[in-house]
Design an enzyme around this catalytic site. Structure first.
Site, PDB file in Angstrom:
ATOM      1  CD  GLU A  49     -74.190  19.392  23.789  1.00  0.00           C
ATOM      2  OE1 GLU A  49     -75.695  19.831  24.161  1.00  0.00           O
ATOM      3  OE2 GLU A  49     -73.704  18.711  25.608  1.00  0.00           O
ATOM      4  CB  CYS A  73     -78.712  19.363  23.204  1.00  0.00           C
ATOM      5  SG  CYS A  73     -79.799  18.361  25.289  1.00  0.00           S
TER       6      CYS A  73
HETATM    7  N1  THU Z   1     -79.250  20.692  28.224  1.00  0.00           N
HETATM    8  C1  THU Z   1     -78.221  20.817  26.854  1.00  0.00           C
HETATM    9  O1  THU Z   1     -78.872  21.998  25.533  1.00  0.00           O
HETATM   10  N2  THU Z   1     -77.154  19.556  26.566  1.00  0.00           N
HETATM   11  C2  THU Z   1     -77.115  18.475  27.283  1.00  0.00           C
HETATM   12  O2  THU Z   1     -76.171  18.450  27.356  1.00  0.00           O
HETATM   13  C3  THU Z   1     -77.932  18.524  28.332  1.00  0.00           C
HETATM   14  C4  THU Z   1     -79.292  19.339  28.730  1.00  0.00           C
HETATM   15  C5  THU Z   1     -80.168  21.355  28.131  1.00  0.00           C
HETATM   16  C6  THU Z   1     -81.941  20.469  27.826  1.00  0.00           C
HETATM   17  C7  THU Z   1     -82.476  21.673  28.501  1.00  0.00           C
HETATM   18  O3  THU Z   1     -82.787  22.843  27.340  1.00  0.00           O
HETATM   19  C8  THU Z   1     -81.795  21.820  29.659  1.00  0.00           C
HETATM   20  O4  THU Z   1     -80.195  22.121  29.356  1.00  0.00           O
HETATM   21  C9  THU Z   1     -82.144  21.522  30.693  1.00  0.00           C
HETATM   22  O5  THU Z   1     -81.546  20.355  30.871  1.00  0.00           O
END
Ligand code: THU
Length: 124
Positions: A55, A53
């Site tokens: 974050e 993710c």
């Molecule tokens: N994702 C994030 O980068 N941060 C979040 O808090 C929620 C989900 C990303 C993970 C994945 O690459 C995409 O969003 C779809 O789930």
């Protein structure tokens, strides 16, 4: 830097997201207490669960520069953080969390309101 400016910075950073599987581009920007600002994006993988993710990417960048829990003031995110990232935000003791709601408004939270009754590793 205001919370809205931090979210706008995250939205600009999201253009660098590597998300060929979900096509869901996420950006996150962290303001450190010493004024440094870091940007991160989600980085996916063909083995889907291995993706990272935005974050966690941005906090890892700050950690790699030697910053530690308590050194980070705020995080701005393009959307609401997932549950696992809320645990990271707790661990790193961010003081404020800002993100863009689906209606376009800016949400502002203290991390404890995003993750009440937090789990902590008991003292050994
Ligand atoms: N994702 C994030 O980068 N941060 C979040 O808090 C929620 C989900 C990303 C993970 C994945 O690459 C995409 O969003 C779809 O789930």
């Amino acid at each position: 830097m205001t919370g809205e400016e931090l979210v706008e910075r995250a939205e600009a950073a999201a253009e660098n997201a590597y998300a060929p599987y979900s096509n869901y581009l996420v950006g996150a920007s962290v303001l450190a207490k010493d004024g440094r600002v870091y940007d991160g994006v989600n980085v996916e993988n063909a083995a889907y669960p291995l993706g990272v993710c935005a974050e966690r990417t941005v906090i890892s960048k700050a950690a790699s520069d030697g910053l530690r829990p308590g050194d980070l003031a705020a995080i701005g995110i393009t959307a609401s953080p997932c549950g696992g990232c809320r645990q990271w935000i707790h661990e790193w003791q961010l003081e404020r969390v800002y993100f863009r709601r689906e209606d376009g408004s800016i949400a502002e939270y203290e991390p404890g309101d995003l993750l009440p009754d937090t789990w902590n590793l008991p003292e050994q």
